[in-house]
Write a protein that holds these residues in place. Structure first.
Motif, PDB file in Angstrom:
ATOM      1  N   ARG B  76       1.268  -1.555  -0.275  1.00  0.00           N
ATOM      2  CA  ARG B  76       0.350  -0.495  -0.018  1.00  0.00           C
ATOM      3  C   ARG B  76       0.939   1.566  -0.098  1.00  0.00           C
ATOM      4  O   ARG B  76       0.254   2.218  -0.545  1.00  0.00           O
ATOM      5  CB  ARG B  76      -1.147  -0.052   1.294  1.00  0.00           C
ATOM      6  CG  ARG B  76      -1.879  -0.584   1.011  1.00  0.00           C
ATOM      7  CD  ARG B  76      -2.721  -1.254   2.209  1.00  0.00           C
ATOM      8  NE  ARG B  76      -3.579  -2.106   2.485  1.00  0.00           N
ATOM      9  CZ  ARG B  76      -4.781  -2.765   3.358  1.00  0.00           C
ATOM     10  NH1 ARG B  76      -4.432  -1.973   3.844  1.00  0.00           N
ATOM     11  NH2 ARG B  76      -5.544  -3.829   3.096  1.00  0.00           N
ATOM     12  N   LEU B  99      -8.452   3.346  -4.999  1.00  0.00           N
ATOM     13  CA  LEU B  99      -8.779   1.608  -4.605  1.00  0.00           C
ATOM     14  C   LEU B  99      -7.655   2.013  -3.110  1.00  0.00           C
ATOM     15  O   LEU B  99      -8.447   1.277  -2.379  1.00  0.00           O
ATOM     16  CB  LEU B  99      -7.533   1.409  -5.858  1.00  0.00           C
ATOM     17  CG  LEU B  99      -8.506  -0.445  -5.099  1.00  0.00           C
ATOM     18  CD1 LEU B  99      -9.873  -1.016  -4.909  1.00  0.00           C
ATOM     19  CD2 LEU B  99      -7.740  -1.840  -6.145  1.00  0.00           C
ATOM     20  N   VAL B 100      -6.333   2.311  -3.342  1.00  0.00           N
ATOM     21  CA  VAL B 100      -5.915   2.224  -2.751  1.00  0.00           C
ATOM     22  C   VAL B 100      -6.040   3.099  -0.786  1.00  0.00           C
ATOM     23  O   VAL B 100      -6.374   2.579   0.331  1.00  0.00           O
ATOM     24  CB  VAL B 100      -4.141   2.530  -2.501  1.00  0.00           C
ATOM     25  CG1 VAL B 100      -3.397   2.812  -1.359  1.00  0.00           C
ATOM     26  CG2 VAL B 100      -3.334   2.194  -3.375  1.00  0.00           C
ATOM     27  N   THR B 102      -9.550   3.666  -0.668  1.00  0.00           N
ATOM     28  CA  THR B 102     -10.019   2.392   0.378  1.00  0.00           C
ATOM     29  C   THR B 102     -10.002   1.843   1.492  1.00  0.00           C
ATOM     30  O   THR B 102     -10.059   1.929   1.987  1.00  0.00           O
ATOM     31  CB  THR B 102     -11.766   1.812  -1.050  1.00  0.00           C
ATOM     32  OG1 THR B 102     -11.533   3.106  -1.913  1.00  0.00           O
ATOM     33  CG2 THR B 102     -11.917   1.095  -0.581  1.00  0.00           C
ATOM     34  N   LEU B 103      -8.588   1.305   0.692  1.00  0.00           N
ATOM     35  CA  LEU B 103      -7.773   0.124   1.071  1.00  0.00           C
ATOM     36  C   LEU B 103      -7.406   0.878   2.991  1.00  0.00           C
ATOM     37  O   LEU B 103      -7.069   0.355   4.138  1.00  0.00           O
ATOM     38  CB  LEU B 103      -6.562  -1.102   0.187  1.00  0.00           C
ATOM     39  CG  LEU B 103      -7.027  -1.161  -0.633  1.00  0.00           C
ATOM     40  CD1 LEU B 103      -5.939  -2.091  -0.965  1.00  0.00           C
ATOM     41  CD2 LEU B 103      -7.945  -2.570  -0.453  1.00  0.00           C
ATOM     42  N   LYS B 105      -8.879   2.734   4.273  1.00  0.00           N
ATOM     43  CA  LYS B 105     -10.052   3.294   5.106  1.00  0.00           C
ATOM     44  C   LYS B 105     -10.315   5.655   5.063  1.00  0.00           C
ATOM     45  O   LYS B 105      -9.959   4.934   5.936  1.00  0.00           O
ATOM     46  CB  LYS B 105      -9.821   2.890   7.192  1.00  0.00           C
ATOM     47  CG  LYS B 105      -9.966   1.440   6.121  1.00  0.00           C
ATOM     48  CD  LYS B 105     -10.400   0.554   7.776  1.00  0.00           C
ATOM     49  CE  LYS B 105     -10.832  -0.709   7.235  1.00  0.00           C
ATOM     50  NZ  LYS B 105      -9.856  -1.930   6.978  1.00  0.00           N
TER      51      LYS B 105
END
Lengths: 214, 384
Positions: B76, B99-100, B102-103, B105
């Motif tokens: 990440r 996307l990252v 989202t990962l 948070k």
């Protein structure tokens, strides 16, 4: 015709309900077991092919025989019927889940992993949604088969529309056979349409066009 | 920023895919890994974000050994762009870009803001954020692929032949765009490619690999000028080596070695005659040892004709000259920057040996475009 509905109308509705209940219960069980199993299998492709052929062999056992086998173990009634039908629902769902997940574009999976997705995130966020149309096709196929086969549940006292058919056969009354067959067919058709709708709704937005063009 | 210490990757007991690799990459550097397929360049790159594990040795990112970090966390914190683009087809461009985030948070507002910020970098309209990948062209998709790698602002980005699947025109445009972006954002880039032109164009340094080992690490200029061995020469190709030639040409090779000069002590009258005979407006002045002393142009003669009688009285001594061993491109740069008409060429003893004029450069450009026939000779000579 009117006479028939007058005498058997109530029974017809009850039996149709029973039929639906047995089929849906079996299919739900099948979905709950086969989809996670299919995802697991996709992690072990070497084992998966052998396992799926094994399930395929189970499928070839005549349905009447399997129903009969369950009598000594589970007795008679709805539960053994549901369990037996559940075995039949497995294969299409299992195979489609496995193939669906396996055929997800490896570039996308690698990108996900490279961005830092854990294995579980990759399944939930990438692989499952992308395989969903294929998985749903398996569920649909299973459901339609199962609604047909559920008529055999009557053989081990599971009830359902099969009761009409067996009664009709025993009493030489074609009208009863038809009364069992036609609603079962209609149920299967309705279920197929409903699931097609559901499949369409569950297909992720971005995948719809690409599938339509295919 | 990124260090490889004796890194080896072995699959099974066979020959190592990467063998004892040592390399240090500085912050903000753009490093291209290049080599024939199977040379270990991709393996090397994938070991950095632990998509492939190191067998022996250590890789350090910002001084920390990657083996001691959680692979998911590590990935990440490192940008990653792959050849197949790998956008999530079931997610909108917005979801793909962040996307990252989202990962990690991030809050929704933060993600929205970041997505808008990023899409501006590649000059795509904001409406694209709500489109799906299949609605975009290949070039646009890979732009998004690059943005996705930038989302969490990682200092280090790994790129695995990111422009390989694009058509040549789009690829060219994206390379330009990306190089510019990289300079602005000052990211450290590890870029794997098999396209030498791409590597020469983008890389600050190029790492040429073969059979899991580094053959040469150098700047593009240095590699063109001094290929480490025959493999590198072959890999560069004869065309590129010839193309690279203007870079390594010295002024001595192209200069006009018969400049118009007069000796110290010549009278102005004689100088004017010489100018008229040779049809020039400027003369170089040397002493008896041929050392360059100054120059004389028509204007200064005009101004001082009445007052002076010899050339040394009116000549300009503040003359700019270039050594005959200096590189042509440096000399050209100096001529153009000073707006000079010509530049005298001298040897180590400051003795005049020639002159490069704008006409010389024009001839050179002409030869480069139309060919002067020497390419064939060189190819033949090389073949022999």
């Amino acid at each position: 015709m009117m006479d028939f509905f007058a005498t058997h109308g109530n029974e017809l509705i009850i039996k149709s309900w029973e039929h639906l209940y047995i089929s849906v219960a079996a299919i739900l069980l099948g979905v709950l077991v086969a989809i996670p199993l299919g995802i697991l299998l996709s992690r072990a492709p070497n084992f998966a092919d052998r396992f799926i052929s094994f399930v395929g062999i189970l499928q070839t056992i005549p349905s009447l025989a399997i129903l009969a086998f369950f009598i000594p173990i589970l007795g008679v009634g709805k539960l053994p019927a549901i369990i037996a039908l559940f075995f039949y629902s497995l294969l299409p769902i299992l195979r489609n889940t496995y193939i669906g997940i396996r055929d997800v574009n490896p570039g996308v999976v690698e990108a996900g992993k490279g961005m830092g997705m854990s294995a579980l995130q990759s399944i939930i966020k990438v692989e499952f949604p992308m395989a969903l149309p294929v998985i749903m096709a398996g569920v649909r196929l299973s459901t339609v088969y199962l609604i047909g086969w559920a008529t055999l549940a009557a053989f081990i006292g599971g009830g359902g529309l099969g009761d009409f058919i067996f009664d009709g056969l025993n009493l030489y009354q074609p009208s009863l056979i038809i009364a069992g067959t036609v609603p079962a067919t209609i149920l299967a058709l309705i279920a197929d349409r409903l699931l097609a709708n559901l499949e369409n709704r569950m297909t992720p937005e971005g995948l719809k066009d690409s599938y339509e063009t295919v | 920023m990124l260090e490889f210490h004796d890194v080896t990757k072995r699959y099974g007991n066979g020959k190592p895919a990467v063998n004892n690799l040592n390399l240090t990459i500085e912050k903000g550097e753009f490093v291209c890994f290049i080599g024939p397929s199977g040379c270990g360049k991709t393996t090397t790159m994938k070991m950095v974000n632990r998509l492939i594990d190191v067998t022996e040795g250590a890789i350090l990112v910002d001084g920390k050994n990657i083996k001691e970090q959680d692979p998911v966390e590590l990935r990440r914190s490192i940008g990653y762009v792959i050849q197949q683009i790998g956008l999530m087809p079931h997610m909108t461009i917005r979801e793909n870009i962040v996307l990252v985030g989202t990962l990690l948070k991030w809050r929704k507002e933060k993600k929205d803001e970041r997505a808008r910020e990023l899409i501006k970098l590649v000059n795509l309209p904001e409406e694209y954020l709500d489109k799906y990948p299949h609605e975009l062209s290949g070039g646009q998709q890979q732009r998004i692929g690059v943005l996705r790698a930038l989302a969490a602002n990682p200092p280090l980005i790994l790129m695995d032949e990111p422009f390989g699947a694009l058509d040549p025109i789009t690829r060219d445009a994206l390379q330009e765009e990306f190089k510019k972006l990289q300079r602005e954002l000052n990211k450290t880039i590890v870029f794997v490619t098999h396209d030498m032109d791409e590597a020469l164009k983008l890389g600050d340094r190029i790492v040429i690999m073969k059979d899991g080992e580094i053959v040469q690490v150098d700047t593009p200029e240095e590699i063109l000028r001094n290929p480490a061995n025959e493999f590198v020469e072959e890999f560069l190709g004869k065309d590129r080596l010839i193309q690279g030639r203007p870079d390594v040409t010295t002024v001595g090779q192209i200069m006009n070695s018969t400049p118009i000069t007069v000796k110290i002590g010549t009278t102005l009258k004689a100088a004017i005659t010489k100018m008229r005979d040779e049809r020039v407006d400027s003369l170089l002045i040397t002493d008896s040892d041929n050392v360059l002393r100054g120059f004389l142009d028509i204007e200064s003669i005009n101004n001082n004709y009445k007052k002076a009688s010899t050339v040394e009285e009116v000549m300009e001594t503040d003359i700019y000259s270039v050594s005959q061993d200096s590189l042509l491109r440096d000399a050209i740069h100096k001529i153009l920057r000073r707006g000079a008409q010509y530049v005298p060429i001298v040897d180590e003893g400051h003795r005049l040996v020639g002159i490069v004029t704008r006409a010389t450069l024009a001839t050179l450009v002409y030869d480069t475009i139309w060919g002067d026939g020497t390419e064939f000779e060189e190819i033949v000579a090389h073949a022999e």
